[in-house]
Design a protein around this motif. Structure first.
Motif: not given
Ligand code: SF4
Ligand code: SF4
Ligand code: SF4
Lengths: 66, 199
Positions: A29-54
């Protein structure tokens, strides 16, 4: 049900999570932060696995503030 | 990175990062091309109010992923919390900009004739590495080459730091405190501030 939740204060908006997400559930969002659309998210965890900041974590939806 | 999706040309920009360092090894004037990676993210942030550069076309970030994940050169461990803390990120940005300023000043000294061209690369702002093969004079004045050596030093140093944290922690740990990333996010936050993105 498990969904990804992002700590907007910690997120550096690098966009890696959005690239990894198989459901295209994440938008930077506007270069500020990642916004998760929970209606689309399936909880697979791939994002968490890659995120460098935790900052993005998959949590129990009931507990998570979304 | 996703399966079954059409790959875009800009997903291969990690190759550019390697080509860049190779070119600078042979002729330091090519270091100037790195200015693209400096100016483009700022244009995206200032004009577009986004981090499209980081999000899609940063060759350096991609390289850390290719080496760290695809080639398994990363421990993939979470980094210490302070690495992504605001004080460290903005502190590192301030340090980086100071060093950038120092480099520009050295270029000015050569330009004004008060200093002479030094054909060396400085790693980690400390270690001098001779690099004289990369420059044998050109149609440009000496200060152009001086900037090349200085800028190349900065690019190489930051990539080496990035590779170290890639090996130790998550693949793209560098992105947590990358000065360009911090600067562009800061600009985006200022721009979005008026419309309260945190709400
Ligand atoms: S948990 Fe999976 S589906 Fe949900 S946002 Fe992360 S990558 Fe996308
Ligand atoms: S990978 Fe992590 S730090 Fe990067 S945009 Fe996603 S949540 Fe933010
Ligand atoms: S934070 Fe730095 S290294 Fe990471 S994608 Fe952005 S510009 Fe590239």
């Amino acid at each position: 049900m498990r969904k990804a939740e992002n700590d907007r204060n910690r997120c550096v908006a690098c966009g890696l999570c959005a690239l990894r997400c198989p459901r295209e559930a994440i938008e930077i969002r506007k270069g500020c932060y990642a916004f998760v659309d929970i209606t689309k998210c399936v909880g697979c965890g791939l994002c968490e696995d890659a995120c460098p900041t935790g900052s993005i974590k998959v949590k129990e939806y009931e507990v998570a503030r979304v | 990175m996703k399966k079954g999706r059409k790959k875009h040309w800009y997903e291969y920009l990690w190759i550019w990062t390697i080509v860049y360092f190779a070119l600078g090894f042979f002729n330091i004037l090519f270091a100037w091309l790195g200015m693209i990676d400096f100016i483009l993210p700022l244009i995206f942030a200032i004009v577009g109010g986004n981090k499209w550069f980081c999000n899609h076309m940063c060759g350096r970030g991609q390289l850390f992923w290719v080496l760290g994940r695809n080639m398994k050169c990363s421990r993939r461990k979470p980094s210490p919390k302070w690495i992504a803390s605001k004080w460290f990120r903005y502190g590192f940005l301030a340090f980086f900009l100071t060093m950038f300023g120092t480099m520009v000043f050295q270029t000015y000294l050569v330009f004004s004739g008060a200093g002479t061209l030094r054909k060396a690369i400085k790693l980690f702002w400390t270690f001098k590495v001779p690099w004289q093969w990369a420059y044998n004079g050109s149609v440009f004045p000496d200060w152009v080459a001086q900037f090349g050596f200085g800028f190349y030093s900065l690019m190489l140093t930051s990539t080496l730091i990035g590779l170290i944290v890639m090996a130790l922690y998550k693949e793209r740990t560098w992105c947590s405190f990358c000065p360009m990333g911090t600067m562009t996010q800061g600009i985006c936050k200022l721009k979005a501030g008026k419309t309260k993105p945190e709400a």
